[in-house]
Design a protein around this motif. Structure first.
Motif, PDB file in Angstrom:
ATOM      1  N   PRO B  76      56.804  -5.976 -52.397  1.00  0.00           N
ATOM      2  CA  PRO B  76      56.631  -7.297 -53.009  1.00  0.00           C
ATOM      3  C   PRO B  76      57.671  -7.584 -54.085  1.00  0.00           C
ATOM      4  O   PRO B  76      58.143  -8.723 -54.196  1.00  0.00           O
ATOM      5  N   TYR B 254      53.227 -13.662 -51.917  1.00  0.00           N
ATOM      6  CA  TYR B 254      51.842 -13.235 -52.144  1.00  0.00           C
ATOM      7  C   TYR B 254      51.007 -13.254 -50.871  1.00  0.00           C
ATOM      8  O   TYR B 254      50.045 -12.492 -50.746  1.00  0.00           O
ATOM      9  N   VAL B 257      51.780  -9.900 -49.728  1.00  0.00           N
ATOM     10  CA  VAL B 257      50.986  -8.918 -50.476  1.00  0.00           C
ATOM     11  C   VAL B 257      49.569  -8.835 -49.905  1.00  0.00           C
ATOM     12  O   VAL B 257      49.029  -7.740 -49.680  1.00  0.00           O
ATOM     13  N   GLY B 329      48.055 -17.422 -54.074  1.00  0.00           N
ATOM     14  CA  GLY B 329      47.835 -16.694 -55.326  1.00  0.00           C
ATOM     15  C   GLY B 329      46.412 -16.177 -55.429  1.00  0.00           C
ATOM     16  O   GLY B 329      46.176 -15.027 -55.822  1.00  0.00           O
ATOM     17  N   ALA B 332      45.573 -13.378 -52.650  1.00  0.00           N
ATOM     18  CA  ALA B 332      46.184 -12.070 -52.901  1.00  0.00           C
ATOM     19  C   ALA B 332      45.263 -11.240 -53.791  1.00  0.00           C
ATOM     20  O   ALA B 332      44.978 -10.075 -53.503  1.00  0.00           O
ATOM     21  N   ASP B 360      50.337  -5.498 -58.074  1.00  0.00           N
ATOM     22  CA  ASP B 360      51.260  -6.600 -57.757  1.00  0.00           C
ATOM     23  C   ASP B 360      50.511  -7.929 -57.572  1.00  0.00           C
ATOM     24  O   ASP B 360      50.988  -8.987 -57.986  1.00  0.00           O
ATOM     25  N   ALA B 361      49.344  -7.837 -56.939  1.00  0.00           N
ATOM     26  CA  ALA B 361      48.635  -9.057 -56.537  1.00  0.00           C
ATOM     27  C   ALA B 361      48.200  -9.910 -57.723  1.00  0.00           C
ATOM     28  O   ALA B 361      48.097 -11.132 -57.612  1.00  0.00           O
ATOM     29  N   GLY B 364      50.130 -13.217 -58.683  1.00  0.00           N
ATOM     30  CA  GLY B 364      50.301 -14.380 -57.809  1.00  0.00           C
ATOM     31  C   GLY B 364      49.744 -15.668 -58.386  1.00  0.00           C
ATOM     32  O   GLY B 364      50.425 -16.694 -58.439  1.00  0.00           O
TER      33      GLY B 364
END
Lengths: 396, 396, 396, 396
Positions: B76, B254, B257, B329, B332, B360-361, B364
Motif C-alpha cells: 500500500p 485503499y 488494502v 476509506g 478499508a 495501513d488501513a 484511508g
C-alpha cells in the motif's frame, strides 16, 4: 435488446408514478394492488421476461432488475408481486431448449411451457407457492403432496406466504410425490386458479402490506401439462441452475426501497430548506452516507445481473448474487432508518412515503436467503468451502 | 486502449508480488521503497499516464485505478507514492491542449509540459508538495511564497507530508505570489530536486510507513518553464477541473488494502482448515460481509473511473468520486478490523500481512477529503446545495 | 474495605503516570515491563488480592477492576501482566476455606495455598500457562501431561501465549494426568521458575507488545505442595465457580484502553484548539459517541464486579460478566478507531499514545471469550438454553 | 424513600400488564390511552413525583426512571404521556423553597405551586405545550404571546406536538411577553383545560401512536396564580437547573422499549424452540448483542438518575444525562431492528408486540435532544468547550 430495455424502463417509470399515488391506500388497507397489476398488464410488462417469439418483450435479467428498482420506487409491495410473476416467467423462459431436452424434457412439455409464457404475455399473472407453515422454503421438508389422478395429478397441502394468494391466474407449487415420501421426489406444477384452491386471509404485517401474502390451501386436480418440464423431480436442477430468481431478484425491490428513501428524505429536507429553515451538517452527512451506500448496492445489483445474463451458473456469478442480496437487504434498513432520523418526526406521519418505506424496508434482510445466511455463503465460498455443507446449521 | 490496460495490469500484478516480498522490511524500517520504484520504472509504469506520443502508455483514469488496486495489494505504501506520481503526470496530461490554450496557456508552456511528461516516461518520479504545517491542504491559507528572480522564480517555504520527500526527481509545489499576498494568487511549480530543497526526517507513523512523507523545506530558484501552464494563478481551475486526482485516486489504494485484507484473512483461515481445525459460522460471516463490502467499493471505484474518462467534470461524475473516497476509506478500516477479529491473534504478528494492513488501513478515511467531509459533500449535493458553501464549517 | 480500595486506587493512579512514561519504549522494544512490575511490587499492589491476614490488601473483585482500569490507562500491556497475576492470586484467595474443605481439599493444601499468597504479598509475581499451540484454552484438548515423580510430579509439555514467560516467579499450569489420558483428569500446578522451564522468544505482535507472551516449554519436577488444592482434577469446579477471572478480568484492561483513547484524543484536540485551530462538529460527535460508549462499558464493568463480590456464581452474575467482556472488547476497538479518525494523522505518529492504543485495542474483542462467543452465550441464556450446549459449534 | 420506590415499582409492574393488553388497540386507533391513565390515577402514580406532605409518593428521579422503564414495557405511548405529567410535577416539586425564594418567588406562588401538585396527587393529569410549528422547542423563537388581562393573563398562540392534547387537566405553556417581544421575556403558565383551548387532530404517525400529540390552539384567560413561580421570565433558570426533565426522562421510556423488544424477541424464539424448531447461532448472537447493549443503557440511565438526585446541576451529572439520552435512543432502534431480523416475518404481524415496538423505537433518537445533538454536547464538554456555543450550528 437495448431498445426493449429503454422502452420497458420508460413504461415502468410512468407506472411508478401511478403506483405511488395509490401506495398509501393499498398499504393502509393491506389490499392487493389490483389497479397496479392492471397497469402492468396494459403496459405489456407482464410479458417482460417472455421471449419475443411468444409475444413478450424478451428482456434479460439485467433489464428486469432495472425495471424492478423503478417499480419499487413507486410501490415496493407491487414490485414484490411483480417479482414473483417475473420469477416464474423468467425461470420458465430461462432454460434453453437444448438444455431442457438434455434433462429429458419432452417436446410436448416445451410446448406447454410456451403456452404458459404466452398466456403471461397476454396478461395472466403468476405467483409462487412454495414455502409452508413451520417448514419455510426447505424443499426437503415440504409436506404438500401429489399423486396421479386420471390424466393428471391431485395436489393436497397448505402453502404459506404466497404473495397475491387469491388474486392470481396460476401458482407455481412445489410438491412431493406421495407414492414414496422418503425418496424425496419434488416436482413443480403451475396450478391454475380454480376450484380446490382457497386463499387464506389475515395478511396484516408491519410492511409490504399490499402483497396479500396469505396462505393457500390446495386440494385440486391439475392437468398433466401443468407439470413443469413434463418431468417429476426436476425441481433441484432448476433451483440450482437459476439462483438469480431465488436469491437476487428480491434485491432489486429493496434497492428501489432504499433509493426511494433517500429521494423521499431529500425531497422533505429540500422543502424545509425552501421554507427558510436550516439543515445541519449531521443531517447532510446522514443523507450523504445513505446515498453512497444505496448507489453502491445499485451498482452491485446491476453488475450481478449482467453476469447472470452473460455467465449464468458460474460460481463467481452466484457469489455476486449473494453479495447483491446481502447489501440490498442491509442498506434498505440502514438507509431508511438513518434518513428518517435525519428528517425527524415530521416525515413520519402515516401515509408519508418515508413512514411506509421504513416499514417496508425491514423485510429486505429477512426474506430468504437472509443477510446472515448470505454472509455465511460468501465466507464459505471465499474459503473454498461448499456453502451448503458449511451452512448446514443455517437452514433457509 | 484496452491492450494498454491489460498489459499494464499484467506488469502491475507481477510487480505486486515483488513488492509484497519487500513490504514487511520497508514497513519495519519506515524506509522509502526504492527497489519498488525501480521496478516500476523498469516496467515502464512511471509513464502509465503519459500520452503515447510522449513515450508513455497513454492510460486513462480507469486503467490507473485498476493498476493502483493491484499495486496496493502488494504494498500500500508504494502504491501511495505511485499515486502521487500518477496524480502529477495524470493532471499534466489530462487537460486537452485546446482547453489549455483557452485558459491562456502559451505554446512554450505546452512544450514544457510535454517535456516534463516525457521525462516521467523516461523514468523521472514526481511527488506532490502542497499541504503545509498547521494549514493542511487549504490553498487559501498557504504560506509558501514565490517571487521573480532572474529569468525564473525563487520559492521559499515549508511543505508537510510530502510522500517521497528527498527521494524524487521533482515536486509539484503550490505557492503564493509574494508581491501581493492578500490577492491570493496561487501557482503550481514542478520543482526539480537540487540545492535549496531539504527533506526532513522523522516520518514514523502507525501505517503507510514506507511513504517517507516528510517535510520539505524550500529556498530554491526555479526556472520559468517549471511554472505549470506558464501562467500564474492557474491552480484553482485545475483543482476544480480534475477532482479525480484530489478526491478519488487515493481510494484505489485503499480498495487494494481492503481486498488484500480479505485475501490475507482467507489465506490464513484456509491454512487453519487445512490443518484440520474448525472455522465457525461467525468467522465465515465476518469474512463474507467483508467480501461483499469490499467488492462493492471496488465496483464503485471502477464505475467512477469510467465516468471520469467519459464525462469528466460533470456534477454526477464528481458525486461518484466522493462516493468512492467515502466507501473505500471506510471499508478499508471496517473490513480489515473484522477480518482480524475473525482470524485472531495468530494472524497479527508483526510482519504478518494482516498486521501491516490493519495499520495501513486506518489512514484511508482520514486522508483528505476525510470520510465525514465526503458524506457532507454528498448530502449537500443531494439537496441541491453548493457543497463548498454547505461545508464551510468543514475545512479540509 | 473501602479504605483499601481508595488507597490502592491512589497508588495505582500514581503508578500509571510512571507506566505511561515508559510505555512507548516498552512497546517499541516489545520488552517485558520490569520497571513497572517493580513499581507494583514496591507499592504493595502484588498483594492486592491477597487477604490481609496474609499480608495483602484484601481487595475484592470490584477493587481489582478499578485498579486495572487505572493501570491500563498508563500501560495496557503492564495491566495485562498484572491481570494474570491478579487472576492467580484472586482465584487462590477466592474460594472460602469451608468450600475448599467440602471439595476435599486437605489442611496442608490450604496452608500451601496461604504460603503462595503470602509470597505474592511479599513480591512474587505469578502468571498463567494454560493455553497450548493448536489447542487454545480448551481444557479437554490439553496435551501437557504430569505423572508422579518422587514426592512430587514431573510436568512435560509446551504452553503458548504465556504473558511474562521467563520473567515471573511461578506459573499456573494446567496439565493432564498421564496415567490415563482418556479419563481427562486435569490438574493445576503453581510451578516455580527454575531449571526445566524454558521461555520461548519471538513475541512481536501488533499490540500489547510489552507482555512477552511467549511459549513456555516445561520438563520440570514440581513439589507436591504446588498441586493447587492438593487434589487432582480440581480444575473444572474452579473454572466454573470463578468465571470472573476467565471472562471479565481482561475487560477491565480494555475499558482502560478505551478511556485512555478518549482522553488522549481529547488532549490532542484540545491542543489543536489552544493553537487557534478549529474542531468541526463531526469531530465533536465522534468524540462524544466514544465517550458515551466507553462510560457505559465502565459502568457495566463495575456493576458486574460488584455482583461478583456479592452474588458470585449466580447465573445473572455470569451474564453480566459476559456482557462486560463483550462491550469492553468491542468499545475499545470502535472508540479508538473513531477517535483516531477524528484526530487525524498528526495523532498517529509511532509512540504517540493514540497510535499505541489503536494497536493495543484490537486484541480486546479477540482475547477469549471472543466477542462473538460472548454474544452467543448471552443469546443462549436469554433463551433459557445451556450456553455450553448452545455454543458447541463455537469452541474457544 | 426505598419503600416508596419498591411499592411504586410493584404497582407499575402490575399496570404494565394491563397496558400491554390494551396497547395494540390504542396503537391501531391512534387513540389516547384513557384507560391506562385511569389505572395510573387509581394506583396513585399521578402523584409519584409529588411530595408526601402534599399527598404524593415523594419519589425521586431515580424512582421515576425505574417506574417509566416498567410502564414503557407495557405501553411506550402511555409511558410518554406519563413522562410529560412527571416532567411537570417533577419540575414543580424539584426546586427547593429556599432556592425559589432566592430567585424572588413570592410566598403566594409557592402556595399556588403546592396546590397544583396537590391536584396532581388527587388525580389531575398535566402535559407540556412548549414546542411550536416551524420553531420546534427553541425558546428564543417562540411566538405564543401573553399580556395582562384583568387580574390575570391572556395567552394566544399555537403549540405543536402536545402529547395528550385535549385529554388533560392542564398544560405547561411557554409564552413570550407581548409588551416587548424583542426583549425575549419567556414565562411558563400551567393553563387549565377549558374554553379557549382547542386541541387539533390528525396525529397519525409511524409509532408512539397513542400519545395524541396534536396541536393546541390557545386564546385563553389564565388566572395570575397559574404563572409558574409567580414571576415572569423564570423559564431559563428552570430549564438549565433541571435538564433531567428536558434531556433524560424520555430516555427511560426508550430503555423500556428496548428491553421489551429483547424480551418479546426471546419469547417468540422460545416458542419456536418449544415447537421443536432450531435457533441458529446468528440468531443467538443478535439476541445476545441486543441484550448487552440494552442492559448497558439501563445501567447508564439508573446511574444518571442517581446523580440527578445526589448532585443535581453538576456538569458531570448533566454529561450523564446526555449519555443516557444518546444511548437509550440509539439502542432502542438498533436492538429492535436486530431482534426483528433475528425473529423474522412471523414476529412482525401488525399487533404483534415486536411490530409495534419496531415503530415506537424509531422516535427515540429523534426526540430532542436528538442523538447527534447529544453526541455534539458530549464531545464539546469533553473538550472543555461550552456546549451551547459549540453546538450553535445545531439548533434543537
Amino acid at each position: 435488446m437495448q431498445t426493449v430495455n429503454v422502452d420497458a424502463l420508460e413504461r415502468a417509470t410512468e407506472l411508478a408514478t401511478r403506483f405511488e399515488a395509490r401506495a398509501h391506500q393499498h398499504d393502509d388497507d393491506a389490499a392487493f394492488p389490483s389497479a397496479d397489476i392492471d397497469d402492468l398488464r396494459e403496459a405489456g410488462l407482464l410479458g417482460l421476461l417472455v421471449p419475443e417469439r411468444l409475444g413478450g418483450l424478451g428482456a434479460r435479467f439485467a433489464d428486469y432488475v432495472d425495471v424492478a428498482v423503478v417499480l419499487a420506487g413507486g410501490s415496493p409491495a407491487t414490485a414484490l408481486v411483480f417479482n414473483m410473476h417475473a420469477s416464474v416467467t423468467g425461470a420458465l423462459a430461462g432454460i434453453p431448449d437444448e438444455h431442457a431436452r438434455a434433462l429429458g424434457v419432452p417436446e410436448w412439455a416445451l410446448r406447454a411451457r410456451d403456452a404458459m409464457l404466452q398466456e403471461a404475455a397476454d396478461g395472466a399473472v403468476y405467483g409462487v407457492a412454495i414455502s409452508e407453515p413451520q417448514v419455510g422454503s426447505r424443499l426437503s421438508a415440504l409436506t404438500t403432496a401429489y399423486e396421479r389422478e386420471g390424466d393428471g395429478y391431485r395436489l393436497r397441502g397448505t402453502k404459506s406466504a404466497c404473495s397475491g394468494a387469491g388474486h392470481l391466474d396460476a401458482y407455481l407449487v412445489a410438491a412431493r410425490a406421495a407414492r414414496d415420501p422418503d425418496q424425496g421426489v419434488i416436482s413443480y406444477f403451475l396450478v391454475p386458479e380454480g376450484d380446490g384452491i382457497v386463499a387464506g386471509s389475515g395478511w396484516d404485517p408491519l410492511g409490504m402490506r399490499a402483497t396479500a401474502s396469505n396462505a393457500l390451501r390446495l386440494d385440486v386436480h391439475v392437468p398433466s401439462d401443468r407439470l413443469v418440464g413434463g418431468l417429476e423431480g426436476l425441481v433441484l436442477p432448476l433451483a440450482w441452475s437459476m439462483p438469480q430468481w431465488l436469491v437476487a431478484s428480491y434485491a432489486a425491490v429493496y434497492v428501489g426501497v432504499a433509493e426511494a428513501a433517500v429521494q423521499s428524505g431529500a425531497d422533505y429536507l429540500r422543502r424545509r430548506l425552501d421554507a427558510g429553515r436550516n439543515v445541519t451538517s449531521s443531517v447532510r452527512r446522514r443523507l450523504g452516507r445513505a446515498d453512497a451506500d444505496v448507489q453502491a448496492a445499485r451498482l452491485v445489483l446491476q453488475h450481478a445481473a449482467r453476469l447472470v445474463d452473460d455467465n449464468p451458473g458460474e460460481p463467481e456469478t452466484n457469489r455476486w448474487l449473494y453479495r447483491t442480496k446481502l447489501l440490498a437487504g442491509d442498506v434498505a434498513m440502514s438507509a431508511v432508518a438513518s434518513v428518517a432520523e435525519a428528517c425527524g418526526l415530521g416525515a413520519l406521519s402515516r401515509g408519508a412515503p418515508l413512514e411506509r418505506l421504513f416499514r417496508d424496508a425491514r423485510f429486505g434482510a429477512i426474506m430468504p436467503p437472509a443477510s446472515d445466511a448470505c454472509a455465511d455463503y460468501l465466507g464459505a465460498t471465499t474459503l473454498g468451502l461448499d456453502p451448503v455443507v458449511a451452512m448446514e446449521e443455517t437452514p433457509w
